[in-house]
Design a protein around this motif. Sequence first.
Motif, short mmCIF file in Angstrom:
data_model
loop_
_atom_site.label_atom_id
_atom_site.label_comp_id
_atom_site.label_asym_id
_atom_site.label_seq_id
_atom_site.Cartn_x
_atom_site.Cartn_y
_atom_site.Cartn_z
N UNK A 137 -46.42 -4.75 30.54
CA UNK A 137 -47.42 -5.39 31.41
C UNK A 137 -48.74 -4.65 31.30
N UNK A 138 -49.82 -5.42 31.37
CA UNK A 138 -51.14 -4.79 31.42
C UNK A 138 -51.38 -4.31 32.85
N UNK A 139 -51.90 -3.10 32.98
CA UNK A 139 -52.17 -2.54 34.30
C UNK A 139 -53.44 -3.18 34.85
N UNK A 140 -53.34 -3.81 36.02
CA UNK A 140 -54.56 -4.41 36.59
C UNK A 140 -55.53 -3.29 36.98
N UNK B 200 -51.36 0.01 29.93
CA UNK B 200 -50.10 -0.75 29.87
C UNK B 200 -48.96 0.09 30.43
N UNK B 201 -47.98 -0.63 30.98
CA UNK B 201 -46.77 0.03 31.44
C UNK B 201 -45.55 -0.78 31.02
N UNK B 202 -44.47 -0.06 30.85
CA UNK B 202 -43.19 -0.65 30.48
C UNK B 202 -42.25 -0.41 31.65
N UNK B 203 -42.02 -1.45 32.43
CA UNK B 203 -41.27 -1.27 33.68
C UNK B 203 -42.12 -0.45 34.63
N UNK B 204 -41.63 0.69 35.05
CA UNK B 204 -42.39 1.59 35.91
C UNK B 204 -43.05 2.73 35.13
#
Length: 188
Positions: free
Chosen positions: A134-137, A172-176
């Motif tokens: 997910x892209x970090x807002x 970006x993050x992968x899960x937490x």
Amino acid sequence: MRQQEMENKEPMDQSPEETVETPAPEAAEAQEPAPEEEAPQPAGEAEKLQEALREKEDQYLRLLAEYDNYRKRSQKEKENAWATAKAETIKELLPVYDNLERALKQETCDEAYAKGVQMTMTQLKTVLEKLGVEEIPAQGQPFDPNLHNAVMHMEDEAFGENMVAEVFQAGFKLGEKVIRHALVKVAN
């Protein structure tokens, strides 16, 4: 010979009650050893055997617990290794994402070229989503040092306290797990 048979028969003529002597109940108790006298020796052996059984049972339970802990630890290490390898692979792909993003920002007269870059970027975003990335807002969000890396600071009353004013590079993050922090400019 008959005389011998007769002699043998004579004692048999007596009634069985007379010949068989039954011991009195008191005599039977006196002949058998008291259970209390023999109890210490077998009880001592039984206690030793029970103690040995408890020790073996304890060893078995400890071994079972150690194996269960080993199995859980191995499974967790395997999952962590997979997650780390996945994160490292995605981290290596992020410069491609950045370059495609820069290419989209450039003006061009070639519509086919712009459409091709846009399609490639869309496909890359789809693949990253399927992998759980997910892209970090960041834009307009409160600054969070766990997610953002502030590279610039500015004073502007239009923004609130510690708000992200501009994003230089997407995070970006992968899960937490954060794969890459967002490079941002923080206001106030």
